[in-house]
Design an enzyme around this catalytic site. Sequence first.
Site, mmCIF file in Angstrom:
data_model
loop_
_atom_site.group_PDB
_atom_site.id
_atom_site.type_symbol
_atom_site.label_atom_id
_atom_site.label_comp_id
_atom_site.label_asym_id
_atom_site.label_seq_id
_atom_site.Cartn_x
_atom_site.Cartn_y
_atom_site.Cartn_z
ATOM 1 C CG HIS A 75 5.979 9.096 -0.876
ATOM 2 N ND1 HIS A 75 7.228 8.617 -0.562
ATOM 3 C CD2 HIS A 75 5.834 10.254 -0.177
ATOM 4 C CE1 HIS A 75 7.817 9.436 0.291
ATOM 5 N NE2 HIS A 75 6.990 10.437 0.546
ATOM 6 C CD GLU A 77 6.732 4.705 -4.849
ATOM 7 O OE1 GLU A 77 7.869 4.605 -5.329
ATOM 8 O OE2 GLU A 77 6.332 5.751 -4.260
ATOM 9 C CB CYS A 108 11.189 6.335 -0.043
ATOM 10 S SG CYS A 108 9.474 6.365 0.541
ATOM 11 C CB CYS A 111 7.103 3.600 -1.098
ATOM 12 S SG CYS A 111 6.319 5.239 -1.064
#
Length: 183
Positions: A75, A77, A108, A111
Amino acid sequence: MKICVTLPDWVDAVARPGTVCASDEEKMAIAVALAAENVSRGGGPFGAVVFHRPSGRLVSGGVNLVLQSGLSCFHAEVTTLSAAQARLGRYDLNTDGGHELVTSSEPCAMCLGAVLWSGVKRVVCGACCDAARAIGFDEGPVFPESWAYLRRAGIEVVEGVLCKEAEAVLKRYKEQGGVVYNA
């Protein structure tokens, strides 16, 4: 077996290391620009940047690489925090006066853990989790208590910076038929 991720070359052109930004809006504009560029190149609709807090200097940028890598944990992040740690040569970003993560969408569940363990002491979010859910993404178990936990750990959380601009990237992704890879 070797598992690694390489950020696209264009990331440093959009998020130039060393760039100094004074405001959350300036910082978020870069995160949103990364997300938008990633969508235009066939990637997921999320971007993030890490800044050195005292100087406002950009350390690294990153984007969601799930589709490009075929690996679910890459992701924006995670790639951004990892790039900052690699660039600085240390896993703890709570050094030299501290660092902050600016992300185009609220993190999320995975993260949020990465934020906590990275050592950043501030996270600035654009679009809310509900905007990501609205286009089909499952953000996992993110609750008000999740944010309270970060705050109790000494991490400042700022929400809704350039929210409309960040949400526009999510909507464009959906309109263009972008893959929702964790539905």
